[in-house]
Write a protein that holds these residues in place. Structure first.
Motif, PDB file in Angstrom:
ATOM      1  N   SER A   1       4.241 -16.505  25.914  1.00  0.00           N
ATOM      2  CA  SER A   1       4.366 -17.176  27.203  1.00  0.00           C
ATOM      3  C   SER A   1       5.599 -18.070  27.168  1.00  0.00           C
ATOM      4  O   SER A   1       5.756 -18.891  26.266  1.00  0.00           O
TER       5      SER A   1
ATOM      6  N   ILE B   1       1.571 -23.011  30.225  1.00  0.00           N
ATOM      7  CA  ILE B   1       1.324 -22.327  28.956  1.00  0.00           C
ATOM      8  C   ILE B   1      -0.106 -22.512  28.477  1.00  0.00           C
ATOM      9  O   ILE B   1      -0.651 -21.642  27.795  1.00  0.00           O
TER      10      ILE B   1
ATOM     11  N   ASP C   1      -1.964 -19.867  30.167  1.00  0.00           N
ATOM     12  CA  ASP C   1      -1.533 -18.578  29.619  1.00  0.00           C
ATOM     13  C   ASP C   1      -2.205 -18.292  28.282  1.00  0.00           C
ATOM     14  O   ASP C   1      -2.694 -17.178  28.038  1.00  0.00           O
TER      15      ASP C   1
ATOM     16  N   ALA D   1       3.730 -19.532  22.549  1.00  0.00           N
ATOM     17  CA  ALA D   1       4.264 -20.267  23.687  1.00  0.00           C
ATOM     18  C   ALA D   1       5.605 -20.903  23.363  1.00  0.00           C
ATOM     19  O   ALA D   1       5.772 -21.530  22.318  1.00  0.00           O
TER      20      ALA D   1
END
Length: 490
Positions: free
Chosen positions: A6, A18, A21, A34
């Motif tokens: 992400s 994030i 995500d 991330a």
């Protein structure tokens, strides 16, 4: 397991960016990574401040990941500035991840703007580097440079124009339209696949765009076609929206419940290993095992003082038991989920019949075995096993048959070790020390405890109950010969 990166901004309340995500990727069966593009001071009521780190640090984060980890998919969210977009675009050109999903974050659910106005053109050029773009209706209008669509046909028309202009698949989303439905459509040029969707009655929709796009990315990376990836993600997100109110996070537009379905279906307790199951079950019947050791029959069998008639009655009962036990093992073989287990239980059923026909008859004689009626303990034990087999539940059945292996090996090996060469029942005790029986017992323990380790909490509890019940029947079976002798003298 797909590895999904992400590239997005943060949300300290955990509902978007994030954080959303990573939750979505995990819920979809992937490993999430991330890279932070912006630090966003926000909560469920709105955005307060945005801090954008130097793009040199963004580039360092991206390179640190791709230099070390094979990336199966990338999901791109908030980018914020032209410089950030250019840095991400250059990295994409260099690394060329196999799947790129772009969620063109421009406006938060709260209405706060998350993209500089001068960065809009740069974001449009980034669309051509993506495989799928997932704008909401206002973002779609910005990308095509038109007024915001107010009807579903207008949304689809704008999605077609964006797809054709940049050669990218576009997910058209109807969530911002009114009405009871929330349709979506996958648009690739003139090709259109529509997906019906229900509108969940909740105000807690914070981070739905982030969650949807990252959920699609992880499923696509796992090998699903775009249509199936979208369909599966929509069903998961709808379930997460239905349970969003349960979270009670914040006083504004709260987040969706990313793990509602997983927690409900899978539970929160860590499943034990087979070795842990074995230790737990063996400890659980510790009192029963101690009581077996104290039985007059077992003590007399161990020191050789057991009356011969009590011993032969026990052998006759054991022969009757093994004859029926072989049928139970055959049922376990029929229900077994794999060939190795089928073969093991079938071999066990054969050994029972061989032992009944050869070993027991050599001590007692076939006529005496067939003329001896089954005792109450024998009947009760066999009824318990037959009931376990009749239910057709393989896991419970193998737990029920296990004590006949495990307890007999435990008692027999200790009695054999303590016996002397002139022990009157030494030849019988030798059978307990048979390496083949020891190996079979170890295998039976392994099969049953692996089934328990793979089971859910409720099934594992039923397995332990069946195992414990059989252990109690083992005690009664060992107690029966001298109890029968006492009854015969009344």
């Amino acid at each position: 397991m797909p590895r999904v990166l992400s590239i997005a901004g943060t949300d300290p309340t955990g509902g978007a960016g994030i954080q959303a995500d990573l939750k979505s990727i995990a819920a979809g069966g992937g490993y999430g990574m991330a890279v932070v593009t912006a630090l966003v001071a926000q909560n469920t009521r709105g955005v307060r401040e945005v801090h954008t780190p130097p793009v040199s640090f963004l580039a360092a984060q991206l390179d640190a990941v791709s230099d070390d980890v094979a990336i199966d998919a990338v999901k791109i969210g908030m980018l914020g500035t032209t410089q950030v977009i250019a840095t991400v675009a250059a990295w994409l050109d260099r690394v060329r991840p196999p799947v790129v999903v772009l969620d063109p974050v421009m406006v938060a659910t709260s209405g706060d703007r998350l993209l500089d106005a001068d960065a809009e053109d740069a974001l449009r050029t980034l669309c051509a580097r993506a495989d799928l773009v997932t704008p909401n209706i206002p973002e779609l209008a910005i990308l095509v440079g038109e007024p915001t669509a107010v009807t579903w046909p207008d949304v689809l028309a704008q999605a077609r124009r964006l797809s054709t202009r940049h050669g990218v698949a576009v997910l058209a989303k109807g969530g911002h339209l009114g009405g009871a439905d929330a349709p979506d459509a996958l648009v690739t040029g003139e090709q259109l696949t529509q997906f019906a969707g229900e509108r969940v009655a909740t105000s807690h929709t914070h981070g739905t765009g982030c969650s949807l796009s990252s959920g699609i990315a992880v499923r696509r990376a796992a090998g699903a076609p775009w249509e199936r990836a979208l369909d599966e993600t929509k069903r998961w997100l709808t379930e997460s929206l239905r349970h969003a109110d349960e979270l009670a996070v914040g006083t504004g537009h709260g987040p969706v419940h990313h793990f509602a379905g997983l927690w409900h279906r899978g539970g929160l307790l860590t499943r034990p290993t087979p070795a842990q199951v074995a230790a737990q079950w063996w400890t659980h019947i510790g009192d029963i095992r101690a009581a077996i050791d104290e039985l007059p029959f077992v003590r007399a069998l161990g020191d050789g003082s057991l009356r011969h008639d009590a011993f032969t009655w026990y052998l006759a009962q054991d022969a009757l038991y093994l004859r029926a036990y072989s049928r139970v093992l055959a049922q376990a073989s029929a229900l077994a989920p794999d060939a190795a287990a089928q073969e093991f239980w079938a071999a066990g059923a054969y050994r029972c019949l061989a032992a009944e026909a050869q070993l027991h008859e050599s001590w007692v004689g076939a006529d005496e075995i067939h003329s001896t009626p089954p005792g109450a303990a024998t009947t009760a034990y066999l009824d318990h096993l037959a009931a376990s087999a009749a239910r057709g539940d393989y896991a419970v059945l193998v737990a029920a048959v296990l004590p006949c292996y495990w307890i007999y090996r435990d008692v027999g090996e200790r009695l054999h070790a303590a016996s002397h060469p002139r022990h009157p029942y030494r030849a019988w005790l030798d059978t307990y020390a048979d390496p083949e029986f020891a190996a079979a017992t170890t295998r039976a323990i392994d099969i049953a405890t692996r089934a328990a380790a793979d089971a859910g909490d409720a099934l594992r509890a039923r397995m332990r109950d069946a195992f414990t019940a059989s252990a109690r029947h083992e005690w009664a079976f060992f107690a029966a010969p001298l109890a029968q002798e006492s009854a015969d003298t009344l």
